[in-house]
Motif scaffolding. Structure first.
Motif, PDB file in Angstrom:
ATOM      1  N   GLN A   1       0.761   4.709  -2.845  1.00  0.00           N
ATOM      2  CA  GLN A   1       0.170   5.307  -2.572  1.00  0.00           C
ATOM      3  C   GLN A   1       1.486   6.863  -3.214  1.00  0.00           C
ATOM      4  OE1 GLN A   1      -1.238   6.330   1.776  1.00  0.00           O
ATOM      5  NE2 GLN A   1      -0.338   4.789   2.158  1.00  0.00           N
TER       6      GLN A   1
ATOM      7  N   HIS B   1      -0.721   7.140  -6.322  1.00  0.00           N
ATOM      8  CA  HIS B   1      -2.267   7.724  -6.804  1.00  0.00           C
ATOM      9  C   HIS B   1      -3.141   7.803  -4.776  1.00  0.00           C
ATOM     10  CE1 HIS B   1      -2.648   5.117 -10.810  1.00  0.00           C
ATOM     11  NE2 HIS B   1      -2.254   4.663  -9.946  1.00  0.00           N
ATOM     12  N   ASN B   2      -4.383   7.921  -4.929  1.00  0.00           N
ATOM     13  CA  ASN B   2      -5.088   8.897  -3.770  1.00  0.00           C
ATOM     14  C   ASN B   2      -5.945   7.835  -3.610  1.00  0.00           C
ATOM     15  OD1 ASN B   2      -3.112  10.988  -3.765  1.00  0.00           O
ATOM     16  ND2 ASN B   2      -4.746  11.833  -4.719  1.00  0.00           N
ATOM     17  N   GLN B   3      -6.355   6.793  -4.171  1.00  0.00           N
ATOM     18  CA  GLN B   3      -7.317   5.720  -3.726  1.00  0.00           C
ATOM     19  C   GLN B   3      -7.264   4.338  -4.133  1.00  0.00           C
ATOM     20  OE1 GLN B   3     -11.433   8.006  -4.072  1.00  0.00           O
ATOM     21  NE2 GLN B   3     -11.080   7.244  -6.277  1.00  0.00           N
TER      22      GLN B   3
ATOM     23  N   ASP C   1      -9.979   1.517  -5.584  1.00  0.00           N
ATOM     24  CA  ASP C   1     -11.659   1.000  -6.529  1.00  0.00           C
ATOM     25  C   ASP C   1     -11.757   0.179  -5.987  1.00  0.00           C
ATOM     26  OD1 ASP C   1     -12.292   3.929  -7.869  1.00  0.00           O
ATOM     27  OD2 ASP C   1     -10.515   3.338  -8.849  1.00  0.00           O
TER      28      ASP C   1
ATOM     29  N   TYR D   1       0.561  -0.703  -0.175  1.00  0.00           N
ATOM     30  CA  TYR D   1       0.129   0.010  -0.061  1.00  0.00           C
ATOM     31  C   TYR D   1       0.857   1.583   0.351  1.00  0.00           C
ATOM     32  CZ  TYR D   1      -3.969  -3.430   0.347  1.00  0.00           C
ATOM     33  OH  TYR D   1      -4.713  -3.935   0.858  1.00  0.00           O
TER      34      TYR D   1
ATOM     35  N   LEU E   1      -7.567   3.673   1.899  1.00  0.00           N
ATOM     36  CA  LEU E   1      -7.041   3.899   0.624  1.00  0.00           C
ATOM     37  C   LEU E   1      -8.589   3.402   0.367  1.00  0.00           C
ATOM     38  CD1 LEU E   1      -3.221   2.710  -0.203  1.00  0.00           C
ATOM     39  CD2 LEU E   1      -5.026   5.429  -0.089  1.00  0.00           C
ATOM     40  N   LEU E   2      -9.137   2.378   0.374  1.00  0.00           N
ATOM     41  CA  LEU E   2     -10.394   2.226  -0.477  1.00  0.00           C
ATOM     42  C   LEU E   2     -11.799   3.094  -0.274  1.00  0.00           C
ATOM     43  CD1 LEU E   2     -11.365  -1.320   0.615  1.00  0.00           C
ATOM     44  CD2 LEU E   2     -11.242  -0.773  -1.644  1.00  0.00           C
ATOM     45  N   ARG E   3     -12.169   3.286  -1.332  1.00  0.00           N
ATOM     46  CA  ARG E   3     -13.283   4.746  -1.773  1.00  0.00           C
ATOM     47  C   ARG E   3     -14.267   4.447  -1.631  1.00  0.00           C
ATOM     48  NH1 ARG E   3     -17.123   3.448  -5.875  1.00  0.00           N
ATOM     49  NH2 ARG E   3     -15.686   2.123  -8.007  1.00  0.00           N
TER      50      ARG E   3
END
Length: 250
Positions: free
Chosen positions: A76, A79-81, A83, A72, A126-128
């Protein structure tokens, strides 16, 4: 058919072979940013080359929490999140009751249960909201299989995770489902069955027990994972989807 994963960020653990590799490639073919894990760097590099597209390989054993953190941390960096998480890493060996060692028990539960638990839990920041989690269970959790009691117990635990986690995550509208493959033609299965002619004979025998008359191909499991992860399955939550040619329905 496409499932709308272009530009999405997808995690596939155990993505260097078999179902994981096929699923990672299917997501990548749809334009997703795919992060795969594997324990051996050589196999990881080969998988990244085979998958193509926007794929990143992160070496690690998901039974080790530090390796999950490194996964993770890598995500990061760009990416910020996230999916989609496909918690696929795991495995098992035959061991009948009376010959089960502590090492066999520990390694199987670490890989298949501990790894799945902390892969998902550590992804949560991190999961949206509205993301999708797919867990790789197995149809062996639903019926007895000689010498596979420990492996089967781990997969029953994975299936139970889906039921419970969908409730824990309902306020974030994160769906959690399990895919339960049957006998699937992978290198890992061939190794489990002893390889060579012995593996071929075993798969031929097992094909006779499956209403569809054959074992699955990894790509068939991959398509089921993509469906469960997609908006096409937006009202499907907490289920166990058997992808086994009907074996557990008879």
């Amino acid at each position: 058919m496409t499932y709308g994963f272009d530009g999405k960020v997808v995690i596939v653990t155990g993505g260097t072979s078999g179902i994981g590799l096929a699923t990672a490639k299917a997501f990548a073919d749809e334009g997703a940013f795919v992060f795969i894990t594997g324990r051996r760097q050589e196999a990881l590099d080969a998988a990244v080359t085979r998958i193509g597209g926007k794929v990143t390989g992160v070496r690690g054993d998901m039974g080790h929490l530090d390796d999950i953190d490194r996964l993770y941390d890598t995500v990061q960096q760009t990416h910020n999140q996230i999916d989609v998480v496909f918690a696929n890493a795991g495995g098992g060996e035959f061991a009948p009751l009376g010959a089960i060692s502590e090492e066999h028990y520990q390694s199987t539960f670490d890989s298949n249960v501990k790894g799945v638990l902390f892969t998902v839990q550590k992804a949560l920041p991190l999961l949206r909201d509205g993301a999708s989690i797919v867990l790789n269970a197995s149809n062996v959790s639903a019926a007895g299989t000689p010498a596979l009691s420990v492996y089967s117990a781990t997969k029953a635990a994975v299936r139970s995770f889906a039921r419970n986690w969908m409730l824990d995550l309902k306020d974030r509208h994160i769906r959690v489902n399990a895919v339960s493959p049957g006998v699937t033609d992978t290198a890992g299965l061939n190794q489990l069955f002893g390889g060579g002619e012995q593996a071929k004979e075993t798969k031929t025998y097992l094909s006779g027990l499956i209403p569809s008359g054959r074992v699955a191909q990894p790509e068939e499991i991959a398509r089921s994972v993509l469906f469960l992860a997609s908006d096409e399955a937006s009202f499907i939550n907490g289920i166990e989807l058997y992808v086994d040619g009907g074996q557990k329905q008879i």
